[in-house]
Design a protein around this motif. Structure first.
Motif, PDB file in Angstrom:
ATOM      1  N   VAL A 101      -4.349   2.349  11.280  1.00 39.55           N
ATOM      2  CA  VAL A 101      -5.493   3.163  10.874  1.00 39.55           C
ATOM      3  C   VAL A 101      -5.823   2.961   9.398  1.00 39.55           C
ATOM      4  N   GLY A 102      -4.969   2.202   8.704  1.00 39.09           N
ATOM      5  CA  GLY A 102      -5.206   1.945   7.290  1.00 39.09           C
ATOM      6  C   GLY A 102      -4.164   1.011   6.726  1.00 39.09           C
ATOM      7  N   ILE A 103      -4.314   0.705   5.472  1.00 38.94           N
ATOM      8  CA  ILE A 103      -3.349  -0.129   4.758  1.00 38.94           C
ATOM      9  C   ILE A 103      -3.345   0.320   3.303  1.00 38.94           C
ATOM     10  N   ILE A 104      -2.184   0.299   2.693  1.00 39.44           N
ATOM     11  CA  ILE A 104      -2.066   0.622   1.283  1.00 39.44           C
ATOM     12  C   ILE A 104      -1.232  -0.478   0.631  1.00 39.44           C
ATOM     13  N   THR A 105      -1.648  -0.912  -0.534  1.00 42.60           N
ATOM     14  CA  THR A 105      -0.946  -1.979  -1.234  1.00 42.60           C
ATOM     15  C   THR A 105      -0.353  -1.461  -2.539  1.00 42.60           C
ATOM     16  N   ASP A 106       0.581  -2.221  -3.059  1.00 44.56           N
ATOM     17  CA  ASP A 106       1.151  -1.873  -4.356  1.00 44.56           C
ATOM     18  C   ASP A 106       0.066  -1.873  -5.427  1.00 44.56           C
ATOM     19  N   ARG A 107      -0.878  -2.769  -5.296  1.00 47.63           N
ATOM     20  CA  ARG A 107      -1.999  -2.840  -6.245  1.00 47.63           C
ATOM     21  C   ARG A 107      -2.848  -1.568  -6.180  1.00 47.63           C
ATOM     22  N   ASP A 108      -3.087  -1.068  -4.964  1.00 48.31           N
ATOM     23  CA  ASP A 108      -3.828   0.188  -4.804  1.00 48.31           C
ATOM     24  C   ASP A 108      -3.139   1.311  -5.563  1.00 48.31           C
ATOM     25  N   ILE A 109      -1.833   1.400  -5.402  1.00 46.86           N
ATOM     26  CA  ILE A 109      -1.078   2.483  -6.040  1.00 46.86           C
ATOM     27  C   ILE A 109      -1.170   2.385  -7.554  1.00 46.86           C
ATOM     28  N   VAL A 110      -0.989   1.187  -8.068  1.00 45.32           N
ATOM     29  CA  VAL A 110      -0.998   1.019  -9.529  1.00 45.32           C
ATOM     30  C   VAL A 110      -2.394   1.228 -10.110  1.00 45.32           C
ATOM     31  N   ASP A 144       2.485  10.550   5.143  1.00 48.17           N
ATOM     32  CA  ASP A 144       3.587  10.279   4.213  1.00 48.17           C
ATOM     33  C   ASP A 144       3.059  10.243   2.785  1.00 48.17           C
ATOM     34  N   SER A 145       3.919  10.601   1.847  1.00 47.73           N
ATOM     35  CA  SER A 145       3.490  10.653   0.449  1.00 47.73           C
ATOM     36  C   SER A 145       3.392   9.262  -0.163  1.00 47.73           C
ATOM     37  N   VAL A 146       2.584   9.160  -1.193  1.00 50.57           N
ATOM     38  CA  VAL A 146       2.436   7.913  -1.934  1.00 50.57           C
ATOM     39  C   VAL A 146       3.775   7.532  -2.563  1.00 50.57           C
ATOM     40  N   ALA A 147       4.512   8.513  -3.056  1.00 45.05           N
ATOM     41  CA  ALA A 147       5.826   8.240  -3.642  1.00 45.05           C
ATOM     42  C   ALA A 147       6.770   7.640  -2.605  1.00 45.05           C
ATOM     43  N   ALA A 148       6.775   8.189  -1.392  1.00 46.91           N
ATOM     44  CA  ALA A 148       7.619   7.651  -0.317  1.00 46.91           C
ATOM     45  C   ALA A 148       7.177   6.242   0.046  1.00 46.91           C
ATOM     46  N   LEU A 164      -4.019   4.998  -8.715  1.00 50.77           N
ATOM     47  CA  LEU A 164      -3.295   6.249  -8.916  1.00 50.77           C
ATOM     48  C   LEU A 164      -2.577   6.303 -10.260  1.00 50.77           C
ATOM     49  N   VAL A 165      -1.721   5.350 -10.496  1.00 48.83           N
ATOM     50  CA  VAL A 165      -0.947   5.378 -11.732  1.00 48.83           C
ATOM     51  C   VAL A 165      -1.868   5.215 -12.935  1.00 48.83           C
ATOM     52  N   ALA A 166      -2.803   4.284 -12.868  1.00 47.31           N
ATOM     53  CA  ALA A 166      -3.712   4.050 -14.000  1.00 47.31           C
ATOM     54  C   ALA A 166      -4.634   5.243 -14.260  1.00 47.31           C
ATOM     55  N   ASP A 181      -4.847  10.155   2.520  1.00 46.30           N
ATOM     56  CA  ASP A 181      -5.891  10.739   1.681  1.00 46.30           C
ATOM     57  C   ASP A 181      -6.356   9.758   0.619  1.00 46.30           C
ATOM     58  N   PHE A 182      -5.526   8.812   0.339  1.00 50.19           N
ATOM     59  CA  PHE A 182      -5.756   7.879  -0.749  1.00 50.19           C
ATOM     60  C   PHE A 182      -6.587   6.667  -0.344  1.00 50.19           C
ATOM     61  N   GLN A 183      -6.566   6.306   0.915  1.00 53.00           N
ATOM     62  CA  GLN A 183      -7.245   5.083   1.355  1.00 53.00           C
ATOM     63  C   GLN A 183      -8.740   5.160   1.052  1.00 53.00           C
ATOM     64  N   ARG A 184      -9.254   4.097   0.437  1.00 52.70           N
ATOM     65  CA  ARG A 184     -10.632   4.095  -0.041  1.00 52.70           C
ATOM     66  C   ARG A 184     -11.594   3.253   0.806  1.00 52.70           C
ATOM     67  N   ARG A 185     -11.079   2.318   1.569  1.00 52.08           N
ATOM     68  CA  ARG A 185     -11.981   1.431   2.303  1.00 52.08           C
ATOM     69  C   ARG A 185     -11.686   1.444   3.799  1.00 52.08           C
ATOM     70  N   GLU A 186     -12.665   1.005   4.563  1.00 49.87           N
ATOM     71  CA  GLU A 186     -12.505   0.939   6.007  1.00 49.87           C
ATOM     72  C   GLU A 186     -11.552  -0.188   6.376  1.00 49.87           C
ATOM     73  N   LEU A 187     -10.690   0.065   7.329  1.00 50.02           N
ATOM     74  CA  LEU A 187      -9.698  -0.919   7.738  1.00 50.02           C
ATOM     75  C   LEU A 187     -10.348  -2.055   8.518  1.00 50.02           C
ATOM     76  N   ILE A 188      -9.963  -3.270   8.165  1.00 53.39           N
ATOM     77  CA  ILE A 188     -10.370  -4.464   8.898  1.00 53.39           C
ATOM     78  C   ILE A 188      -9.120  -4.978   9.598  1.00 53.39           C
ATOM     79  N   THR A 189      -9.224  -5.242  10.893  1.00 51.93           N
ATOM     80  CA  THR A 189      -8.110  -5.831  11.637  1.00 51.93           C
ATOM     81  C   THR A 189      -8.576  -7.138  12.262  1.00 51.93           C
ATOM     82  N   VAL A 190      -7.610  -7.922  12.714  1.00 51.54           N
ATOM     83  CA  VAL A 190      -7.931  -9.157  13.433  1.00 51.54           C
ATOM     84  C   VAL A 190      -7.127  -9.188  14.722  1.00 51.54           C
TER      85      VAL A 190
END
Length: 151
Positions: free
Chosen positions: A49-58, A18-22, A61-63, A76-85
């Motif tokens: 398999v990953g997580i993306i936050t509003d902070r990541d986007i801002v 899915d797109s970052v915009a979506a 990407l935006v900055a 494609d945007f995810q930068r770090r390895e996912l940690i789960t519990v």
């Protein structure tokens, strides 16, 4: 205290394609600060398999003036390895994982790795604050009980 008792079971998820915009629109529409990237299993469940936050986007990407967020996939945007519990993990162990990983949100999975919830640092603050409040009230109650037992 198992984290499964406190995690949010209403998860907003997206596919890594899915797109970052979506993704940003979903965050806005559901009033959440994160989305879990998931892939389906053969049984019809999903695994994170990953997580993306509003902070990541801002911040990432935006900055950095990424021009077309509708063409960039969240996977494609995810930068770090996912940690789960695991949902049976202790609250304090989860806090330690957050601290060591430098993250504020973690997907919660069952014993098969299937996504069952998400836990945020804000959720844990509430749990700990409630526990401290109860502990503080215990000290007050102890005094009342002692006063009632005096002749």
């Amino acid at each position: 205290m198992a984290i499964g008792q406190y995690c949010c079971r209403e998860i907003v998820a997206v596919s890594p394609t899915d797109s970052v915009a979506a993704a940003a629109r979903l965050m806005r529409d559901y009033h959440v600060g994160d989305l879990v990237l998931v892939e389906p299993t053969d049984e019809g469940d999903v695994i994170p398999v990953g997580i993306i936050t509003d902070r990541d986007i801002v911040l990432d990407l935006v900055a950095n003036d990424e021009s077309d967020l509708s063409r960039m996939a969240v996977g494609d945007f995810q930068r770090r390895e996912l940690i789960t519990v695991q949902e049976q993990e202790d609250v304090f162990d989860v806090i330690a994982k957050m601290r060591l990983g430098g993250v504020r949100r973690l997907p919660v999975v069952n014993e098969r790795g299937v996504l069952v919830g998400i836990i945020a640092a804000d959720d844990l603050l509430g749990v700990l604050a409630d526990g401290l409040h109860d502990l503080a009230r215990l000290a007050t109650c102890q005094g009342w009980l002692e006063a009632e037992q005096q002749p």
